[in-house]
Scaffold this active site. Structure first.
Site, PDB file in Angstrom:
ATOM      1  N   HIS A 166      22.883  54.778  63.610  1.00  0.00           N
ATOM      2  CA  HIS A 166      21.870  53.767  63.272  1.00  0.00           C
ATOM      3  C   HIS A 166      20.494  54.388  63.089  1.00  0.00           C
ATOM      4  O   HIS A 166      19.629  53.826  62.395  1.00  0.00           O
ATOM      5  CB  HIS A 166      21.826  52.710  64.379  1.00  0.00           C
ATOM      6  CG  HIS A 166      21.369  51.359  63.918  1.00  0.00           C
ATOM      7  ND1 HIS A 166      20.373  51.176  62.986  1.00  0.00           N
ATOM      8  CD2 HIS A 166      21.772  50.111  64.270  1.00  0.00           C
ATOM      9  CE1 HIS A 166      20.180  49.885  62.793  1.00  0.00           C
ATOM     10  NE2 HIS A 166      21.023  49.220  63.546  1.00  0.00           N
ATOM     11  N   SER A 272      21.276  28.622  57.724  1.00  0.00           N
ATOM     12  CA  SER A 272      22.663  28.846  58.133  1.00  0.00           C
ATOM     13  C   SER A 272      22.735  29.859  59.260  1.00  0.00           C
ATOM     14  O   SER A 272      23.557  29.727  60.171  1.00  0.00           O
ATOM     15  CB  SER A 272      23.498  29.327  56.938  1.00  0.00           C
ATOM     16  OG  SER A 272      23.544  28.348  55.931  1.00  0.00           O
ATOM     17  N   ASP A 391      31.672  45.828  45.076  1.00  0.00           N
ATOM     18  CA  ASP A 391      32.771  45.983  44.114  1.00  0.00           C
ATOM     19  C   ASP A 391      32.749  47.397  43.531  1.00  0.00           C
ATOM     20  O   ASP A 391      31.838  47.764  42.792  1.00  0.00           O
ATOM     21  CB  ASP A 391      32.618  44.936  43.001  1.00  0.00           C
ATOM     22  CG  ASP A 391      33.706  45.023  41.951  1.00  0.00           C
ATOM     23  OD1 ASP A 391      34.637  45.844  42.089  1.00  0.00           O
ATOM     24  OD2 ASP A 391      33.619  44.262  40.966  1.00  0.00           O
TER      25      ASP A 391
END
Length: 449
Positions: A166, A272, A391
């Protein structure tokens, strides 16, 4: 425990940027980087549903993956370097020397690809052999910051496993690298598809040196290694831990939002993220049967780039996050209005962050370590990273698993793959707790209908 399965290593190699494409560099760590020096690596698995036999996979997919990785490391060269101590200053830095490389393991597994990529409970140990060690015997004297493993499930799909220190990069930067690699791979090796290359220059984040000095003063007051060990999730050898994914559909989140809005004096925009975080917090308190005056906590990292004055560019590569906290009494969170008070506590923490993102910044990690032994829910990932858009040329991932949450007790968050506006929550829990949590999670959603 899960039945044993075999992972055969087909190839162990190293991938570096194209020779002489990047000058040697010593990258001094900023305050935002050193926060993560003592913590464990981030480990993530991306599963791709792309059924190929082994021979075809090695002949068609693998060469493009390797070539595009090399080209990506030309842009993101700190990831090919090593975490080391500067001989001049004695401070930690990331050193890149021409020829430095990233470990890449190619393997084949006989596990059931479709069971591993399901949402139901699966033994955590089934995933461990799909991840590369961050440091191998050949790395003697070095501290790599990135390692990769591609594992083929013949005639089903494959996974890309990543272990990253990290200290080298936060979630935004890791996402930037991963999606850039995917774009270059998808284009067949065209670097021009990267319209927003990473900004490696650390000087844009060096203006916080006083905060850094204050941080070191605070860290000297505590025994860091022991406190980190205390904070790690403890489990016994015979305790079966499982990981599972819990999904909140867009309609579920909207019901949670309307429930909260109907019960607060002043309506706010509850995101959300806030609603999901608060709901899982409530479920976890009920699971652990925490009651009364005992405090329960949430901790989350916030991207500071756009919140600093002046702001740091969004393409800045490294760490630029700070931790924020919220706490409540267990009786408040476990009560009838637990979702409301939990959402408000998280919202107010975020509001305070927007007002002064660096207030008490030097106390971030000391505060977190001081909560060892307490009920703390932290979070890894974010729906805003759009992880399912990664992708490489054969479509987005079938499933994403953040493996490192096993050691921290955190939950992982990502957008849902097949529905805009939904959220996936990943948890690793002892098997007996998983059954109860699943029941609490589903029963709670019925209440809000």
């Amino acid at each position: 425990m899960a039945p044993p399965h075999k992972v055969q290593i087909l190839e162990q190699t190293r991938v570096s940027p194209p020779l002489n494409s990047v000058p040697d560099a010593s990258i001094t760590l900023t305050y935002f980087d050193i926060l993560w020096l003592q913590l464990n690596p981030v480990q993530v698995l991306f599963f791709y549903d792309h059924p190929l036999p082994t021979t075809q996979f090695r002949q068609t997919i693998l060469p493009n993956l390797k070539n595009s990785l090399s080209l990506s490391l030309q842009l993101f060269y700190p990831l090919a370097g090593n975490l080391t101590l500067s001989q001049q200053t004695g401070n930690h830095e990331i050193s890149y020397i021409n020829g430095d490389s990233v470990s890449l393991i190619i393997a084949e597994s006989d596990s059931d690809f479709y069971r591993l990529t399901a949402n139901h409970a699966r033994d955590v140990t089934e995933f461990h052999t799909l991840l590369p060690p961050l440091r191998s015997p050949s790395d003697a004297g070095k501290n790599p910051v990135l390692a990769l493993q591609v594992t083929l499930f013949p005639d089903a799909g494959f996974s890309i496993g990543m272990s990253i220190h990290h200290t080298a990069a936060d979630g935004s930067s890791i996402t930037h690298f991963r999606k850039s690699w995917a774009s270059i791979c998808r284009s067949g090796g065209d670097l021009s598809v990267i319209t927003s290359p990473p900004i490696i220059d650390r000087t844009v984040a060096k203006r916080f040196e006083q905060i850094q000095r204050n941080y070191f003063i605070e860290m000297e007051k505590i025994n860091v290694k022991d406190r980190v060990k205390e904070f790690e999730v403890k489990k016994t050898d015979d305790q079966e831990v499982v990981r599972a994914t819990f999904v909140l559909a867009r309609s579920d989140i909207e019901r949670l939002r309307q429930w909260v809005l109907a019960r607060v004096e002043k309506p706010y925009r509850y995101s959300s993220f806030v609603l999901t975080y608060a709901y899982v917090w409530v479920c976890l308190v009920k699971l652990r049967k925490v009651v009364g005056e005992r405090k329960v906590h949430v901790a989350f990292a916030v991207d500071c780039r756009a919140r600093l004055d002046p702001p740091i560019p969004s393409a800045y590569f490294g760490n630029c996050v700070i931790g924020f906290f919220a706490e409540l009494k267990a009786s408040e969170l476990g009560g009838e209005n637990g979702l409301v008070v939990g959402s408000e506590a998280i919202r107010k923490a975020i509001q305070g962050m927007n007002e002064d993102v660096l207030k008490d910044a030097e106390l971030c990690i000391p505060k977190l370590l001081s909560l060892s032994g307490e009920l703390v829910l932290s979070v890894a990932g974010s729906p805003r990273f759009r992880a399912y858009d990664t992708d490489f040329g054969w479509g987005g991932p079938k499933k994403i698993e953040v493996i490192s949450i096993e050691g921290t007790g955190a939950m992982s968050l990502a957008e849902t793959r097949d529905e805009e506006g939904g959220v996936e929550v990943g948890l690793a829990l002892p098997k007996h707790e998983h059954v109860d949590f699943a029941s609490i999670f589903e029963e709670g959603l019925r209440v809000f209908k």
